[in-house]
Design a protein around this motif. Sequence first.
Motif, PDB file in Angstrom:
ATOM      1  N   GLU A 184       0.829  -1.214   0.000  1.00  0.00           N
ATOM      2  CA  GLU A 184       0.000   0.000   0.000  1.00  0.00           C
ATOM      3  C   GLU A 184       0.859   1.258   0.000  1.00  0.00           C
ATOM      4  O   GLU A 184       0.517   2.254  -0.651  1.00  0.00           O
ATOM      5  CB  GLU A 184      -0.950  -0.012   1.195  1.00  0.00           C
ATOM      6  CG  GLU A 184      -2.039  -1.063   1.090  1.00  0.00           C
ATOM      7  CD  GLU A 184      -2.987  -1.051   2.272  1.00  0.00           C
ATOM      8  OE1 GLU A 184      -2.853  -0.158   3.136  1.00  0.00           O
ATOM      9  OE2 GLU A 184      -3.861  -1.935   2.337  1.00  0.00           O
ATOM     10  N   LEU A 185       1.978   1.224   0.705  1.00  0.00           N
ATOM     11  CA  LEU A 185       2.889   2.364   0.721  1.00  0.00           C
ATOM     12  C   LEU A 185       3.453   2.628  -0.669  1.00  0.00           C
ATOM     13  O   LEU A 185       3.556   3.785  -1.113  1.00  0.00           O
ATOM     14  CB  LEU A 185       4.024   2.106   1.717  1.00  0.00           C
ATOM     15  CG  LEU A 185       5.006   3.255   1.952  1.00  0.00           C
ATOM     16  CD1 LEU A 185       4.292   4.461   2.549  1.00  0.00           C
ATOM     17  CD2 LEU A 185       6.136   2.794   2.862  1.00  0.00           C
ATOM     18  N   ILE A 186       3.792   1.563  -1.382  1.00  0.00           N
ATOM     19  CA  ILE A 186       4.286   1.698  -2.754  1.00  0.00           C
ATOM     20  C   ILE A 186       3.203   2.293  -3.641  1.00  0.00           C
ATOM     21  O   ILE A 186       3.471   3.177  -4.468  1.00  0.00           O
ATOM     22  CB  ILE A 186       4.755   0.338  -3.300  1.00  0.00           C
ATOM     23  CG1 ILE A 186       5.951  -0.182  -2.495  1.00  0.00           C
ATOM     24  CG2 ILE A 186       5.130   0.452  -4.780  1.00  0.00           C
ATOM     25  CD1 ILE A 186       6.295  -1.632  -2.775  1.00  0.00           C
ATOM     26  N   VAL A 187       1.970   1.825  -3.486  1.00  0.00           N
ATOM     27  CA  VAL A 187       0.869   2.327  -4.300  1.00  0.00           C
ATOM     28  C   VAL A 187       0.677   3.822  -4.086  1.00  0.00           C
ATOM     29  O   VAL A 187       0.495   4.593  -5.042  1.00  0.00           O
ATOM     30  CB  VAL A 187      -0.432   1.556  -3.986  1.00  0.00           C
ATOM     31  CG1 VAL A 187      -1.644   2.219  -4.639  1.00  0.00           C
ATOM     32  CG2 VAL A 187      -0.307   0.109  -4.458  1.00  0.00           C
ATOM     33  N   ARG A 188       0.713   4.260  -2.834  1.00  0.00           N
ATOM     34  CA  ARG A 188       0.559   5.692  -2.555  1.00  0.00           C
ATOM     35  C   ARG A 188       1.688   6.498  -3.201  1.00  0.00           C
ATOM     36  O   ARG A 188       1.460   7.575  -3.764  1.00  0.00           O
ATOM     37  CB  ARG A 188       0.543   5.929  -1.042  1.00  0.00           C
ATOM     38  CG  ARG A 188      -0.666   5.353  -0.331  1.00  0.00           C
ATOM     39  CD  ARG A 188      -0.713   5.827   1.107  1.00  0.00           C
ATOM     40  NE  ARG A 188      -1.712   5.093   1.862  1.00  0.00           N
ATOM     41  CZ  ARG A 188      -1.440   4.067   2.656  1.00  0.00           C
ATOM     42  NH1 ARG A 188      -0.188   3.656   2.804  1.00  0.00           N
ATOM     43  NH2 ARG A 188      -2.397   3.447   3.314  1.00  0.00           N
ATOM     44  N   ASP A 189       2.903   5.987  -3.109  1.00  0.00           N
ATOM     45  CA  ASP A 189       4.045   6.671  -3.703  1.00  0.00           C
ATOM     46  C   ASP A 189       3.888   6.774  -5.216  1.00  0.00           C
ATOM     47  O   ASP A 189       4.138   7.837  -5.805  1.00  0.00           O
ATOM     48  CB  ASP A 189       5.333   5.923  -3.355  1.00  0.00           C
ATOM     49  CG  ASP A 189       6.547   6.494  -4.052  1.00  0.00           C
ATOM     50  OD1 ASP A 189       6.953   7.618  -3.698  1.00  0.00           O
ATOM     51  OD2 ASP A 189       7.081   5.834  -4.965  1.00  0.00           O
ATOM     52  N   VAL A 190       3.463   5.691  -5.845  1.00  0.00           N
ATOM     53  CA  VAL A 190       3.276   5.676  -7.300  1.00  0.00           C
ATOM     54  C   VAL A 190       2.237   6.714  -7.709  1.00  0.00           C
ATOM     55  O   VAL A 190       2.434   7.482  -8.663  1.00  0.00           O
ATOM     56  CB  VAL A 190       2.852   4.267  -7.770  1.00  0.00           C
ATOM     57  CG1 VAL A 190       2.369   4.294  -9.217  1.00  0.00           C
ATOM     58  CG2 VAL A 190       4.016   3.294  -7.621  1.00  0.00           C
ATOM     59  N   ALA A 191       1.122   6.747  -6.998  1.00  0.00           N
ATOM     60  CA  ALA A 191       0.058   7.696  -7.338  1.00  0.00           C
ATOM     61  C   ALA A 191       0.520   9.138  -7.158  1.00  0.00           C
ATOM     62  O   ALA A 191       0.199  10.013  -7.973  1.00  0.00           O
ATOM     63  CB  ALA A 191      -1.177   7.419  -6.489  1.00  0.00           C
ATOM     64  N   LEU A 192       1.279   9.397  -6.104  1.00  0.00           N
ATOM     65  CA  LEU A 192       1.777  10.750  -5.863  1.00  0.00           C
ATOM     66  C   LEU A 192       2.766  11.192  -6.936  1.00  0.00           C
ATOM     67  O   LEU A 192       2.953  12.396  -7.162  1.00  0.00           O
ATOM     68  CB  LEU A 192       2.426  10.844  -4.483  1.00  0.00           C
ATOM     69  CG  LEU A 192       1.450  10.846  -3.303  1.00  0.00           C
ATOM     70  CD1 LEU A 192       2.208  10.741  -1.986  1.00  0.00           C
ATOM     71  CD2 LEU A 192       0.587  12.104  -3.322  1.00  0.00           C
ATOM     72  N   ARG A 193       3.389  10.255  -7.603  1.00  0.00           N
ATOM     73  CA  ARG A 193       4.309  10.568  -8.697  1.00  0.00           C
ATOM     74  C   ARG A 193       3.569  10.806 -10.017  1.00  0.00           C
ATOM     75  O   ARG A 193       4.202  11.034 -11.047  1.00  0.00           O
ATOM     76  CB  ARG A 193       5.337   9.451  -8.855  1.00  0.00           C
ATOM     77  CG  ARG A 193       6.330   9.360  -7.702  1.00  0.00           C
ATOM     78  CD  ARG A 193       7.178   8.100  -7.800  1.00  0.00           C
ATOM     79  NE  ARG A 193       8.052   7.965  -6.652  1.00  0.00           N
ATOM     80  CZ  ARG A 193       9.316   8.390  -6.603  1.00  0.00           C
ATOM     81  NH1 ARG A 193       9.849   8.979  -7.664  1.00  0.00           N
ATOM     82  NH2 ARG A 193      10.051   8.222  -5.521  1.00  0.00           N
ATOM     83  N   GLY A 194       2.242  10.726 -10.001  1.00  0.00           N
ATOM     84  CA  GLY A 194       1.466  11.051 -11.181  1.00  0.00           C
ATOM     85  C   GLY A 194       1.024   9.874 -12.015  1.00  0.00           C
ATOM     86  O   GLY A 194       0.448  10.055 -13.089  1.00  0.00           O
ATOM     87  N   VAL A 195       1.311   8.652 -11.574  1.00  0.00           N
ATOM     88  CA  VAL A 195       0.890   7.462 -12.308  1.00  0.00           C
ATOM     89  C   VAL A 195      -0.540   7.111 -11.917  1.00  0.00           C
ATOM     90  O   VAL A 195      -0.880   7.072 -10.731  1.00  0.00           O
ATOM     91  CB  VAL A 195       1.832   6.278 -12.015  1.00  0.00           C
ATOM     92  CG1 VAL A 195       1.355   5.011 -12.733  1.00  0.00           C
ATOM     93  CG2 VAL A 195       3.263   6.617 -12.426  1.00  0.00           C
TER      94      VAL A 195
END
Length: 250
Positions: A184-195
Amino acid sequence: MREAVIGRSLEGEAVSAGAGLSFRDVGYSIAGRRLIDGMTVDVPDRGVTVVMGPNGAGKSLFLRLAHGLIHADEGAIRWGDAPVGRSVARDQALVFQTPVLLRRSVAANVDFVLKSRGRASVEMRETLLRRVGLTGFARVAARRLSGGEQQRLQMARALATEPRVLLLDEPTASLDPASTAAIELIVRDVALRGVKVIFVTHDVGQARRLADDVVFLANGRAVEQGAAERFFDAPRSPEADAYLQGKLIL
């Protein structure tokens, strides 16, 4: 809701989430059995969209249709102005519930994908492994990783393609709480990067933690979609209301 922002690729270039997804009267059958039935839905081009619904609702088929792994019998599927096809799929990465990895080292798994995109370098590999919490695992054989570590390696392989859209099919369904939290932490990071992230889950708690918006499926149809806060506080469809109360949907 969280606001997705333009991020940076591994090479320092701006990353765009790409165009939103639309299904229009999409139908899909196997052996005469109607599995997707006139599905019409719009998915925004930013943030985390969680796809929910009971078993057999069509969640995994939804992802495979969106990615072009299978093709609709009728209707239209588009990402912005472009129909689903090879060029669109190249900007996407799909992560399955069960990791699909090479029987080689962690480094070799990531390098294989980077080389296929012409971007192989030790620096990029190390950046990816750091993003998924596998720093120091480069020389470890993938088969020796725990289930959660293997799933994080699969995430690193997906991110190595620098996708505009990340499709996740219940990636934490068989993981323990700590491993689930790491994903879930990875998912949040990915989304915050614009993906753009489209995340299939049956876990209501997880959906509440991750979703910016929700698409709820039942019997092969999209019966409800909208902002996550509104969906969880006041579902508009009887199917979604029953599901959130833990009742059986027939």
